[in-house]
Design a protein around this motif. Structure first.
Motif, PDB file in Angstrom:
ATOM      1  N   TYR A 674      -7.064   4.439 -46.362  1.00 30.26           N
ATOM      2  CA  TYR A 674      -6.389   5.638 -45.884  1.00 30.26           C
ATOM      3  C   TYR A 674      -5.438   6.195 -46.929  1.00 30.26           C
ATOM      4  O   TYR A 674      -4.911   5.464 -47.770  1.00 30.26           O
ATOM      5  N   ALA A 675      -5.224   7.522 -46.843  1.00 27.63           N
ATOM      6  CA  ALA A 675      -4.239   8.181 -47.694  1.00 27.63           C
ATOM      7  C   ALA A 675      -2.854   8.054 -47.068  1.00 27.63           C
ATOM      8  O   ALA A 675      -2.704   7.652 -45.898  1.00 27.63           O
ATOM      9  N   GLU A 676      -1.816   8.418 -47.836  1.00 31.21           N
ATOM     10  CA  GLU A 676      -0.415   8.267 -47.416  1.00 31.21           C
ATOM     11  C   GLU A 676      -0.145   8.938 -46.070  1.00 31.21           C
ATOM     12  O   GLU A 676       0.493   8.366 -45.188  1.00 31.21           O
ATOM     13  N   HIS A 677      -0.650  10.189 -45.878  1.00 29.33           N
ATOM     14  CA  HIS A 677      -0.300  10.959 -44.694  1.00 29.33           C
ATOM     15  C   HIS A 677      -1.159  10.630 -43.478  1.00 29.33           C
ATOM     16  O   HIS A 677      -0.912  11.157 -42.386  1.00 29.33           O
ATOM     17  N   GLU A 678      -2.156   9.750 -43.607  1.00 26.85           N
ATOM     18  CA  GLU A 678      -3.109   9.540 -42.530  1.00 26.85           C
ATOM     19  C   GLU A 678      -2.722   8.409 -41.581  1.00 26.85           C
ATOM     20  O   GLU A 678      -3.397   8.192 -40.589  1.00 26.85           O
ATOM     21  N   ILE A 679      -1.650   7.686 -41.877  1.00 24.68           N
ATOM     22  CA  ILE A 679      -1.204   6.593 -41.003  1.00 24.68           C
ATOM     23  C   ILE A 679       0.269   6.796 -40.710  1.00 24.68           C
ATOM     24  O   ILE A 679       1.070   7.001 -41.618  1.00 24.68           O
ATOM     25  N   SER A 680       0.637   6.766 -39.421  1.00 27.71           N
ATOM     26  CA  SER A 680       2.026   6.985 -39.016  1.00 27.71           C
ATOM     27  C   SER A 680       2.839   5.712 -39.213  1.00 27.71           C
ATOM     28  O   SER A 680       2.342   4.707 -39.729  1.00 27.71           O
ATOM     29  N   SER A 681       4.089   5.748 -38.739  1.00 27.13           N
ATOM     30  CA  SER A 681       5.000   4.605 -38.918  1.00 27.13           C
ATOM     31  C   SER A 681       5.134   3.782 -37.641  1.00 27.13           C
ATOM     32  O   SER A 681       6.145   3.135 -37.422  1.00 27.13           O
ATOM     33  N   ASP A 682       4.124   3.792 -36.791  1.00 27.61           N
ATOM     34  CA  ASP A 682       4.174   3.048 -35.541  1.00 27.61           C
ATOM     35  C   ASP A 682       3.433   1.723 -35.691  1.00 27.61           C
ATOM     36  O   ASP A 682       2.419   1.623 -36.400  1.00 27.61           O
ATOM     37  N   LEU A 683       3.943   0.675 -35.017  1.00 30.69           N
ATOM     38  CA  LEU A 683       3.347  -0.659 -35.117  1.00 30.69           C
ATOM     39  C   LEU A 683       1.895  -0.658 -34.659  1.00 30.69           C
ATOM     40  O   LEU A 683       1.087  -1.461 -35.107  1.00 30.69           O
ATOM     41  N   SER A 684       1.532   0.270 -33.769  1.00 25.22           N
ATOM     42  CA  SER A 684       0.172   0.309 -33.255  1.00 25.22           C
ATOM     43  C   SER A 684      -0.846   0.572 -34.364  1.00 25.22           C
ATOM     44  O   SER A 684      -2.018   0.219 -34.226  1.00 25.22           O
ATOM     45  N   GLU A 685      -0.428   1.211 -35.466  1.00 28.21           N
ATOM     46  CA  GLU A 685      -1.355   1.469 -36.564  1.00 28.21           C
ATOM     47  C   GLU A 685      -1.927   0.171 -37.110  1.00 28.21           C
ATOM     48  O   GLU A 685      -3.070   0.121 -37.566  1.00 28.21           O
ATOM     49  N   TRP A 686      -1.132  -0.897 -37.077  1.00 27.31           N
ATOM     50  CA  TRP A 686      -1.597  -2.221 -37.509  1.00 27.31           C
ATOM     51  C   TRP A 686      -2.322  -2.933 -36.380  1.00 27.31           C
ATOM     52  O   TRP A 686      -3.438  -3.440 -36.553  1.00 27.31           O
ATOM     53  N   ASP A 687      -1.714  -2.914 -35.190  1.00 29.01           N
ATOM     54  CA  ASP A 687      -2.245  -3.677 -34.062  1.00 29.01           C
ATOM     55  C   ASP A 687      -3.662  -3.244 -33.698  1.00 29.01           C
ATOM     56  O   ASP A 687      -4.542  -4.071 -33.460  1.00 29.01           O
ATOM     57  N   LYS A 688      -3.905  -1.923 -33.650  1.00 27.94           N
ATOM     58  CA  LYS A 688      -5.208  -1.451 -33.186  1.00 27.94           C
ATOM     59  C   LYS A 688      -6.325  -1.721 -34.185  1.00 27.94           C
ATOM     60  O   LYS A 688      -7.507  -1.569 -33.851  1.00 27.94           O
ATOM     61  N   ARG A 689      -5.979  -2.088 -35.415  1.00 27.90           N
ATOM     62  CA  ARG A 689      -7.011  -2.357 -36.421  1.00 27.90           C
ATOM     63  C   ARG A 689      -7.301  -3.844 -36.593  1.00 27.90           C
ATOM     64  O   ARG A 689      -8.150  -4.218 -37.402  1.00 27.90           O
ATOM     65  N   ILE A 690      -6.578  -4.704 -35.849  1.00 28.58           N
ATOM     66  CA  ILE A 690      -6.831  -6.145 -35.936  1.00 28.58           C
ATOM     67  C   ILE A 690      -8.160  -6.472 -35.269  1.00 28.58           C
ATOM     68  O   ILE A 690      -8.480  -5.957 -34.203  1.00 28.58           O
ATOM     69  N   HIS A 691      -8.927  -7.342 -35.905  1.00 23.47           N
ATOM     70  CA  HIS A 691     -10.184  -7.794 -35.293  1.00 23.47           C
ATOM     71  C   HIS A 691      -9.860  -8.514 -33.981  1.00 23.47           C
ATOM     72  O   HIS A 691      -8.957  -9.355 -33.931  1.00 23.47           O
ATOM     73  N   PRO A 692     -10.576  -8.196 -32.878  1.00 27.61           N
ATOM     74  CA  PRO A 692     -10.255  -8.810 -31.568  1.00 27.61           C
ATOM     75  C   PRO A 692     -10.243 -10.332 -31.610  1.00 27.61           C
ATOM     76  O   PRO A 692      -9.441 -10.956 -30.919  1.00 27.61           O
ATOM     77  N   ASP A 693     -11.121 -10.939 -32.416  1.00 27.72           N
ATOM     78  CA  ASP A 693     -11.179 -12.403 -32.458  1.00 27.72           C
ATOM     79  C   ASP A 693      -9.984 -13.014 -33.159  1.00 27.72           C
ATOM     80  O   ASP A 693      -9.743 -14.215 -33.045  1.00 27.72           O
ATOM     81  N   ASP A 694      -9.226 -12.228 -33.936  1.00 34.02           N
ATOM     82  CA  ASP A 694      -8.099 -12.758 -34.720  1.00 34.02           C
ATOM     83  C   ASP A 694      -6.747 -12.519 -34.065  1.00 34.02           C
ATOM     84  O   ASP A 694      -5.748 -13.112 -34.466  1.00 34.02           O
ATOM     85  N   LYS A 695      -6.681 -11.599 -33.078  1.00 33.47           N
ATOM     86  CA  LYS A 695      -5.385 -11.113 -32.596  1.00 33.47           C
ATOM     87  C   LYS A 695      -4.525 -12.218 -31.998  1.00 33.47           C
ATOM     88  O   LYS A 695      -3.326 -12.321 -32.281  1.00 33.47           O
TER      89      LYS A 695
END
Length: 1013
Positions: A674-695
């Motif tokens: 992703y580019a600089e402006h395409e990801i916000s500063s919310d924790l969900s940006e990380w959480d929603k991209r975690i593989h379900p088996d690893d969370k």
């Protein structure tokens, strides 16, 4: 200005404004009213001591001072003191500066530096420093983990007991170490593969780079990367080189080495930047005096470019007299190696004055104890020397002044209370002769109980308190209230209490009277600590206060002739006028602007404005220039540590656990595409991209650290990349600060992309199974190829036979053929051509699927909307067969899949349903929600399929096909293609059918769900 009684005799407007008073309110008042109560007793003692020993005290002399405003609020200040004689009396002159914003900026910078240090500790790359005695004086957490040596082990020198191996496994001698080579050659040495034998004879393989430095007692900075897993992978890959995937493994290793080389370059660049960032001049020269290296601070000090210094001696870049001294000192240092410090003077032509410098030098030796060079550090001590001379001059003056001071002074034995010495002012005040006075005990003049007096003496002796109010008895018997400032000093090899005494009997009476009249000396505008401006609707100033004149630099009279626009630079004019218009329309506005000071300097102001009436507007102005500078300094500091960490190739994150706001660095976002402006500063940006088996495992490790159970957080897991793939991430972090309730506030960490390493591991694990199954898969592919060719040959023959037969018939009879027969022949050719085109379409799609050449671009899809297109295409044929088409799919059923593939699936299944449904029948498309999937079904009222034939539908080796209700031909390939495309999208396909009643073909697709958490 303060007199000897501690009362203010002169106060300027800025000083009054700083404490929220009018100047008239402070005149004649005790200075300690501007201090918090807890400091007043100490202040009186300090003031008395100052008048006893007056001296000039500059700003920033190290004392922590606090001021108290009129409203009781406190703020940090810096004070400079000087004294003067006025009307025969010594007065103290103070210059006061509010340093609130500077303190805030300093704390922010300290926080940034702590963050930088913590993040370096979190780097997965080992960093250590070797001193001139070949001792490791520092290693970070990553290196401790790589070498399995604790900080205690480091102090014991456990690393010297380890066995070290070269890349080929043979023992490594002392001269083979990267650090030894760097010292010997005096140049950076990169990527020396070194094996370390740790406990249980286990070998840790590392890639070591060493960079020689010359700073204090540092000799070499060493960067160590753990390549054990890579070495093991290389050994496993080597064992596989005889197999068919040798070429693939070589490409992987080549790419890995390229990445290693790239990281080595980044590490070299980082160390170079760290060396250049040191603000102290540092140089390194060989034993003959030739400069081999220096930092930018040294080049600036020498007033020469670095390229004009390196390779030359002092005789070539400095005056000969200085060069001779430097050379003589170098020879003495080489003859008797030790750390030496020299003080010398040099004339600075640019400043046109003589400066004094302190130069610290030491030699660098190689492993054979031979001197290979000299490292030096230079410090300018000109100001220190001048201050020492000035201090000596002032001390002599203060000693003379003390002898003539008229303040009451006593030296008292802290144990017995005996008066040891008294000055003439004390003898006059108490009414005793010098002999009588020095023979008294403090209990003879202090009327408090002896035990209480003794306790107060102990407080003063241990500096727990130095300000007292006592009732003292004079020789005449009169009782006077005195203010005592008492501190311990050394006197004739012993501790005594040095007490300065002020008679405050009259002052206490006056203070009561002054407090009663305090309200008479207040002013409306000058009482404001901010600049106050009153303007009309044209922006012309009608009223201003003294603070406004101080902030702008213009006299009040001149300001009253000016307009708002005249204080704005051209690039701020539009913003200032818009601010004024906002106040006119809304009644209030607050903004920050850059204004022009009377001196021409641009300064930042905070402006709060309100509308008083249709023609009058009130504005409050604060000068926030220092705050802006602090913010800029903080921003630069943040950029420095971010640049240092981004240079390591890792992403950085900074999480506020209270607000769940996270700073993700540009590299963090780049790792997952992703580019600089395409990801916000919310924790969900990380959480929603975690593989379900690893969370679950990730949060278990993270929460354990947040509860304080582990020293830091570390996890290897997968994150969703923008291209739909998953990247393996090494995630490390640590709590930086805590809330008062013991909850974590800020957590800082790094992301390292370890995908290639994981892929190699997975490839190796899968290679055995893959190659064992390869022969069977090839046999199966050959069987499927033969069957597939048989299907093509059979299905192509029928339409071509019809086209060729009817075209031959038309060629022979075109002159005599009847219209009815012509229509039949043309329709047959057209039907055969359409069927042939459909077969070719399915063959092309099938081929692309088999070669994995069909683009797969999953997205959010609405089945109800997608069903409209294939239903519309079949509407004409359905009408001709009198068949009703129904779309009962739910619009809220969203799936995640490839649009073109799913369109092909639905078009084939609907076409088959139409083919096998007799006239007057119905075909229905509907959807059904499951746990994680959406089930899409196409139901017809057609001929149905016998149970023994249902099992043949999705198998090439048992191909099943039958003509439609009106003899429509089929290829049998459509269902096989649908099966491939459904599997490609992560679903399953199936059929339920009752012969003579109809069939339901269904397939499943993953749900599309958006979870903002």
């Amino acid at each position: 200005m303060v007199d000897s009684t501690g009362c203010m005799t002169l106060v300027n407007a800025p000083a009054a404004q700083m404490f929220d008073y009018a100047a008239e309110e402070l005149l004649g008042q005790p200075l300690d009213m501007l201090l918090p109560k807890r400091y007043r007793e100490t202040h009186v003692s300090h003031l008395s001591h100052y008048f006893t020993h007056p001296k000039i005290r500059p700003m920033a002399h190290g004392l922590e001072l606090v001021g108290r405003r009129k409203d009781g609020s406190e703020f940090p200040v810096e004070i400079s003191l000087s004294h003067a004689e006025l009307d025969g009396q010594v007065v103290a002159i103070s210059f006061i500066q509010d340093i609130t914003e500077r303190r805030q900026a300093e704390e922010a910078l300290r926080e940034s530096e702590r963050k930088l240090h913590t993040l370096f500790e979190l780097l997965p790359i080992g960093i250590s420093v070797l001193d001139t005695a070949n001792q490791i004086v520092y290693m970070n957490q990553a290196l401790e983990e790589i070498l399995q040596i604790s900080s205690t082990g480091l102090a014991r020198g456990d690393y010297r007991q380890r066995t070290y191996l070269q890349a080929d496994g043979t023992p490594m001698s002392a001269t083979d170490f990267a650090s030894s080579q760097a010292i010997q050659k005096q140049q950076p040495i990169y990527n020396v593969e070194t094996g370390v034998v740790i406990e249980n004879d286990e070998i840790v393989w590392t890639s070591v780079s060493a960079i020689p430095v010359a700073y204090a007692d540092w000799c070499v900075i060493i960067v160590t990367a753990d390549i054990t897993k890579r070495k093991r992978l290389e050994e496993m890959l080597k064992a596989k080189q005889e197999q068919q995937h040798l070429q693939m493994m070589r490409r992987v290793l080549t790419k890995q080495k390229q990445e290693q080389a790239r990281r080595a370059r980044e590490e070299e660049h980082l160390l170079h930047e760290l060396f250049e960032a040191i603000p102290v001049p540092i140089f390194y020269k060989d034993p003959q005096g030739k400069y081999l290296a220096c930092n930018q601070a040294f080049a600036t000090f020498a007033e020469l470019p670095k390229e004009e210094i390196i390779g030359k001696t002092a005789f070539e870049i400095t005056p000969e007299a200085y060069a001779r001294n430097y050379h003589a000192a170098d020879l003495a240092l080489i003859a008797q190696p030790q750390v030496k410090t020299y003080e010398y003077k040099a004339y600075h032509p640019a400043l046109q004055q003589e400066l004094t410098f302190l130069m610290t030098k030491s030699v660098i030796k190689n492993v054979d104890d031979e001197v290979t060079g000299i490292v030096g550090v230079i410090t300018d001590i000109t100001r220190q020397k001048r201050l020492e001379a000035l201090l000596q001059e002032r001390l002599e003056f203060f000693q003379l002044l003390l002898e003539k001071h008229n303040a009451i002074m006593l030296l008292i034995d802290p144990i017995s209370g005996q008066i040891i010495e008294s000055n003439q002012a004390a003898q006059l005040f108490y009414g005793y002769s010098v002999t009588e006075m020095n023979g008294l005990n403090i209990q003879d003049i202090n009327i408090l109980p002896p035990a209480e007096i003794a306790q107060e003496r102990q407080l003063a002796l241990h500096e727990e308190r130095n300000y007292f109010i006592f009732p003292h008895r004079l020789a005449s018997g009169e009782i006077r209230t005195v203010e005592v400032h008492s501190s311990p000093i050394i006197w004739k090899n012993g501790h005594v209490l040095f007490s300065i005494i002020h008679d405050i009997t009259e002052r206490q009476r006056l203070e009561t009277a002054l407090r009663e009249s305090e309200a008479k000396f207040r002013s409306y505008i000058d009482n404001s600590p901010d600049g106050v401006f009153v303007a009309n609707d044209q922006g012309n100033f009608l009223e201003v206060n003294q603070a406004a004149a101080l902030i702008t630099g213009y006299p009040e009279a001149e300001l009253l002739q000016m307009n708002i626009a005249s204080l704005l630079p051209s690039d701020m004019l539009e913003a200032g006028l818009n601010h004024f218009k906002t106040v006119q329309s809304t009644g209030y506005a607050t903004s920050e602007f850059m204004f022009l000071h009377q001196s021409g300097q641009k300064r930042w102001w905070s402006v709060d404005a309100v509308k008083l009436s249709a023609t009058r507007y009130l504005g409050f102005v604060k000068d926030i220039t220092e705050r802006k500078k602090a913010e800029e300094a903080l921003h630069e500091s943040e950029e420095r540590w971010q640049y240092a960490l981004e240079g390591s190739g890792d992403g950085v994150w900074d999480w506020n656990a209270e607000t769940n706001q996270v700073y993700f660095s540009p590299r963090w976002k780049e790792i997952i595409g992703y580019a600089e402006h395409e990801i916000s500063s919310d924790l969900s940006e990380w959480d929603k991209r975690i593989h379900p088996d690893d969370k679950a495992a990730i949060y278990e490790k993270l929460n354990a650290h947040l509860r304080g159970e582990t020293p830091y957080y570390q996890s290897e897991h997968r994150l969703l990349h923008r291209d739909g793939s998953y990247r393996w991430i090494l995630d490390r972090g640590k709590v930086m600060s805590w809330l008062e309730a013991g909850k974590p506030l800020r957590i800082v960490g790094t992301h390292t992309d370890i995908t290639e390493r994981k892929l190699i591991q997975q490839a190796l694990q899968a290679s055995e199974t893959r190659y064992r199954a390869l022969e069977g898969e090839l046999r199966e592919l050959n069987i499927q190829k033969d069957r597939f060719l048989a299907i093509i040959a059979h299905d192509l023959r029928n339409p071509f036979s019809a086209i060729l037969g009817f075209s031959d018939y038309l060629n022979e009879t075109w002159q005599t053929i009847e219209k009815a027969d012509l229509k039949i022949a043309v329709k047959a050719i057209q039907s055969s051509a359409h069927n042939l085109y459909k077969l070719l379409e399915n063959l092309l799609a099938w081929s692309q699927v088999q070669q994995d050449a069909l683009a797969f671009e999953p997205m959010e899809l609405n089945i109800a909307e997608m069903g409209q297109e294939p239903l519309a295409l079949l509407a004409l044929n359905a009408t001709s067969k009198e068949i009703m088409l129904h779309n009962l799919a739910h619009s809220e059923h969203l799936v995640y899949g490839d649009y073109n593939m799913i369109n092909t699936i639905m078009r084939n299944l609907l076409s088959n349903a139409l083919k096998f449904t007799p006239r007057g029948g119905q075909i229905t498309l509907f959807t059904e929600a499951m746990a994680d999937f959406i089930k899409i079904s196409i139901t017809d009222t057609g001929v149905g399929i016998a149970p023994e034939n249902q099992a043949k539908l999705f198998h090439m080796e048992s191909k099943y096909k039958t003509p439609g209700t009106e003899n429509e031909p089929g290829t049998g390939l459509g269902l096989l293609l649908c099966q491939q495309l459904v599997h490609k999208n992560g679903g399953e396909i199936g059929v339920t059918s009752v012969e003579g009643q109809g069939s339901t073909f269904y397939f499943t697709l993953p749900k599309f769900s958006f979870n903002p958490s």
